[in-house]
Design an enzyme around this catalytic site. Structure first.
Site, PDB file in Angstrom:
ATOM      1  N   CYS A 162       0.802  -1.223   0.000  1.00 34.33           N
ATOM      2  CA  CYS A 162       0.000   0.000   0.000  1.00 34.33           C
ATOM      3  C   CYS A 162       0.835   1.273   0.000  1.00 34.33           C
ATOM      4  CB  CYS A 162      -0.955  -0.023   1.190  1.00 34.33           C
ATOM      5  SG  CYS A 162      -2.079  -1.433   1.127  1.00 34.33           S
ATOM      6  N   HIS A 177      -9.689   2.815   1.095  1.00 34.66           N
ATOM      7  CA  HIS A 177      -8.287   2.473   0.855  1.00 34.66           C
ATOM      8  C   HIS A 177      -8.133   1.900  -0.546  1.00 34.66           C
ATOM      9  CE1 HIS A 177      -4.263   1.398   1.212  1.00 34.66           C
ATOM     10  NE2 HIS A 177      -4.275   0.652   2.314  1.00 34.66           N
ATOM     11  N   HIS A 206      -1.697   7.797   6.735  1.00 32.51           N
ATOM     12  CA  HIS A 206      -2.156   6.581   6.068  1.00 32.51           C
ATOM     13  C   HIS A 206      -3.579   6.278   6.540  1.00 32.51           C
ATOM     14  CE1 HIS A 206      -1.662   2.944   3.790  1.00 32.51           C
ATOM     15  NE2 HIS A 206      -1.949   2.178   4.830  1.00 32.51           N
TER      16      HIS A 206
END
Length: 389
Positions: free
Chosen positions: A148, A318, A281
């Site tokens: 990610c 996400h 994040h």
């Protein structure tokens, strides 16, 4: 970065409508619009609906089939960035793409139909190769897959190439789409929420997966000034570090992430006191948010409580390889517009997550330097610093 690396173009396709308008995207984000909805899986016909932030396939000129979505949104975002930077037809333009799964939907469809052939479209390198041919980008062509953190790393690596004098212009970013494989995998890991995504909230219960494509045009400052390009901001520092800890779980004290932050600040030649905003994040999972908060406090100490920190994943979900690139653009737009997007759905303070998370309402703030953080499976951690040009 000593030689000066600036951003001269931006392109984005996100779950917020309209999906491919950068100004509408920013307005919706700062107004706290939530793109996360219950939807069906793209391939498997299951009765259950899942929380996700998907791009409407009917929002484009022609309907997009699931297996073609990856290609279409990647082309759209890249084309927007090229047009925004006015570099169409410019020679020796490089391309750096971050992706976690590539066009996994094409593979899923082929497996479901039990057909053979077309294997090249399944490789992670195919999107970069295809797009470089599609837009005649004859510089270096790279595919980066660091979980990610892929989108952030694609931009950071591109900036390093320019800093080293190996290229004048590189387009960099990330793209990923929602797939049955990814969603069901995160469901098995019990990482998905069944309610709102609540980053840093005491009652957070997990993330929602998403999709998107985002690219920035990076250029040496000298080259940009010579051609009279508009400049959104500059890349000041970048670092990538590993937890060296576990295949999925982050290091509980944020060792790798704090190390990445420290090295990015060092390369930028700034102190923690100089950072005006951190785009976290911020997935909304219990351990990610706690670990990230610890990493920030570990580096910034008392200053951590004075810096606004927000998670745009509370609205966008996400999007894997696209996430870091989207969040880089959020940092650049925060610098340009002096406004910080909020962390929505924040209701109850967690005693261990006790920073200023810009709860629920965006904030006007004199953002001159912004940092974006990314953390992925396997302990992949990246930090990138942007500043006024």
């Amino acid at each position: 970065m000593k030689n000066g690396v600036v951003i001269t173009g931006i392109g984005i396709v996100s779950p917020l409508k309209p999906s491919d308008d950068i100004n509408a995207f920013w307005d919706a984000l700062c107004s706290g619009k939530d793109a996360i909805r219950r939807s069906k899986l793209p391939m498997l016909n299951l009765e259950r609906q899942w929380l996700m932030a998907s791009i409407d396939m009917y929002s484009f000129e022609n309907f997009i089939s699931p297996e073609n979505k990856f290609q279409v949104i990647a082309e759209s975002a890249l084309g927007m960035a090229i047009e925004d930077a006015a570099i169409h037809g410019h020679p020796n333009v490089g391309l750096s793409i971050g992706t976690v799964l590539g066009n996994v939907l094409y593979k899923e469809k082929r497996l479901m139909e039990n057909t053979e052939g077309g294997k090249i479209r399944e490789s992670l390198s195919f999107p970069a190769l295809y797009l470089s041919e599609r837009y005649n980008l004859n510089g270096s062509c790279m595919t980066i897959s660091t979980a990610c953190a892929s989108g952030t790393d694609a931009i950071g690596v591109a900036a390093r190439r320019i800093m080293a004098g190996e290229a004048d212009i590189v387009i960099a970013g990330g793209v990923d789409v929602i797939s049955d494989f990814a969603l069901l995998g995160f469901h098995t890991l019990q990482a998905l929420t069944e309610e709102k995504v609540r980053p840093f909230d005491k009652n957070r219960t997990g993330l929602a997966i998403s999709e998107g494509a985002a690219f920035v045009v990076l250029e040496s400052k000298k080259h940009a000034v010579q051609r009279g390009a508009k400049i959104y901001g500059k890349v000041m520092g970048y670092a990538s570090r590993s937890d060296a800890n576990h295949l999925t779980s982050p290091h509980r004290e944020g060792r790798g992430l704090s190390d990445a932050i420290n090295h990015a600040l060092s390369e930028a030649c700034i102190s923690p006191n100089d950072v005006d905003y951190i785009n976290a994040h911020g997935t909304g999972t219990v351990y990610n948010d706690l670990t990230e908060t610890k990493a920030i406090k570990r580096v910034f100490s008392k200053t951590a409580y004075e810096i606004p920190v927000s998670s745009t994943k509370s609205m966008l979900g996400h999007s894997f390889g696209a996430a870091g690139a989207i969040e880089a653009i959020c940092c650049l737009l925060s610098i340009k517009n002096k406004r910080i997007p909020p962390t929505i759905n924040y209701r109850e303070r967690d005693p261990e997550c006790d920073l200023d998370y810009v709860p629920n309402v965006s904030r006007y703030h004199n953002v001159r330097i912004a940092m974006s953080l990314s953390a992925g499976f396997g302990g992949q951690n990246s930090a990138i610093v942007f500043g006024e040009a």
